[in-house]
Design a protein around this motif. Structure first.
Motif, PDB file in Angstrom:
ATOM      1  N   LYS A  50     -38.824 -23.255  20.600  1.00  0.00           N
ATOM      2  CA  LYS A  50     -37.840 -23.188  21.679  1.00  0.00           C
ATOM      3  C   LYS A  50     -36.801 -24.288  21.523  1.00  0.00           C
ATOM      4  O   LYS A  50     -36.994 -25.275  20.824  1.00  0.00           O
ATOM      5  N   GLU A  51     -35.686 -24.102  22.233  1.00  0.00           N
ATOM      6  CA  GLU A  51     -34.626 -25.110  22.236  1.00  0.00           C
ATOM      7  C   GLU A  51     -35.062 -26.306  23.087  1.00  0.00           C
ATOM      8  O   GLU A  51     -35.886 -26.179  23.999  1.00  0.00           O
ATOM      9  N   ARG A  52     -34.471 -27.445  22.785  1.00  0.00           N
ATOM     10  CA  ARG A  52     -34.702 -28.619  23.627  1.00  0.00           C
ATOM     11  C   ARG A  52     -34.059 -28.369  24.989  1.00  0.00           C
ATOM     12  O   ARG A  52     -32.905 -27.935  25.074  1.00  0.00           O
ATOM     13  N   GLU A  53     -34.822 -28.665  26.063  1.00  0.00           N
ATOM     14  CA  GLU A  53     -34.310 -28.376  27.394  1.00  0.00           C
ATOM     15  C   GLU A  53     -34.348 -29.607  28.286  1.00  0.00           C
ATOM     16  O   GLU A  53     -35.205 -30.484  28.148  1.00  0.00           O
ATOM     17  N   PHE A  54     -33.414 -29.613  29.212  1.00  0.00           N
ATOM     18  CA  PHE A  54     -33.302 -30.690  30.180  1.00  0.00           C
ATOM     19  C   PHE A  54     -34.482 -30.682  31.137  1.00  0.00           C
ATOM     20  O   PHE A  54     -34.931 -29.624  31.589  1.00  0.00           O
ATOM     21  N   PHE A  90     -35.953 -34.933  28.260  1.00  0.00           N
ATOM     22  CA  PHE A  90     -35.850 -33.569  27.780  1.00  0.00           C
ATOM     23  C   PHE A  90     -37.194 -33.184  27.169  1.00  0.00           C
ATOM     24  O   PHE A  90     -38.038 -34.046  26.916  1.00  0.00           O
ATOM     25  N   ARG A  91     -37.400 -31.904  26.935  1.00  0.00           N
ATOM     26  CA  ARG A  91     -38.624 -31.472  26.282  1.00  0.00           C
ATOM     27  C   ARG A  91     -38.327 -30.309  25.357  1.00  0.00           C
ATOM     28  O   ARG A  91     -37.362 -29.581  25.541  1.00  0.00           O
ATOM     29  N   GLN A  92     -39.203 -30.175  24.363  1.00  0.00           N
ATOM     30  CA  GLN A  92     -39.053 -29.085  23.405  1.00  0.00           C
ATOM     31  C   GLN A  92     -40.419 -28.532  23.054  1.00  0.00           C
ATOM     32  O   GLN A  92     -41.271 -29.247  22.521  1.00  0.00           O
ATOM     33  N   ALA A 104     -34.553 -30.262  36.525  1.00  0.00           N
ATOM     34  CA  ALA A 104     -34.590 -28.837  36.218  1.00  0.00           C
ATOM     35  C   ALA A 104     -35.377 -28.135  37.312  1.00  0.00           C
ATOM     36  O   ALA A 104     -36.326 -28.697  37.874  1.00  0.00           O
ATOM     37  N   SER A 110     -26.830 -32.195  30.064  1.00  0.00           N
ATOM     38  CA  SER A 110     -26.643 -31.527  28.783  1.00  0.00           C
ATOM     39  C   SER A 110     -27.050 -32.421  27.628  1.00  0.00           C
ATOM     40  O   SER A 110     -26.769 -33.623  27.626  1.00  0.00           O
ATOM     41  N   SER A 113     -37.531 -25.936  37.094  1.00  0.00           N
ATOM     42  CA  SER A 113     -38.925 -25.703  36.712  1.00  0.00           C
ATOM     43  C   SER A 113     -39.830 -26.896  37.019  1.00  0.00           C
ATOM     44  O   SER A 113     -41.057 -26.732  37.064  1.00  0.00           O
TER      45      SER A 113
END
Length: 124
Positions: free
Chosen positions: A43-47, A37-39, A61, A107, A63
């Motif tokens: 911003k929110e932490r994203e998968f 994951f990255r943050q 993801a 998630s 992206s």
């Protein structure tokens, strides 16, 4: 107690590559899916990516699809994230995490152990 330690982050120019590693303690590594994951700031932490317990199934993801590759070595209790064609928008703290089960999971709530994170900065 399970511990995860990321390494391999750093500063890279746009278009460059980095390989992140995550070493996991314990004898049950091969039973669980792993994820990255990255943050980014504010911003929110994203998968980013996930891999099944066996390594036979992965998910990404949108992206990062086609640019990043997740893999694992169960003999070394290590999961990797190969990042290529990096963009400034990939700049973030990257975290590896261990899932609560074997299948790939996208998630945050499906993960119960997290590393401390490693900074990736992509300059334009």
């Amino acid at each position: 107690q399970v511990q995860l330690v990321e390494s391999g982050g750093g500063l890279v120019q746009a278009g460059g590559s980095l390989r992140l590693s995550c070493a996991v303690s314990g004898r049950t590594f091969s039973l669980y899916a792993m994820g990255w994951f990255r943050q980014a700031p504010g911003k929110e932490r994203e998968f980013v990516a996930t891999i099944s317990w066996s390594g036979g199934s992965t998910s990404y993801a949108d992206s990062v699809k086609g640019r990043f590759t997740i893999s694992r070595d169960n003999a070394k209790n290590t999961v990797y994230l190969q990042m290529s064609s990096l963009k400034p928008e990939d700049t973030a703290v990257y975290y590896c995490a261990r899932s609560v089960a074997g299948p790939p999971a996208v998630s945050v709530k499906d993960y119960n152990y997290w590393g401390q994170g490693t900074q990736v900065t992509v300059s334009s």
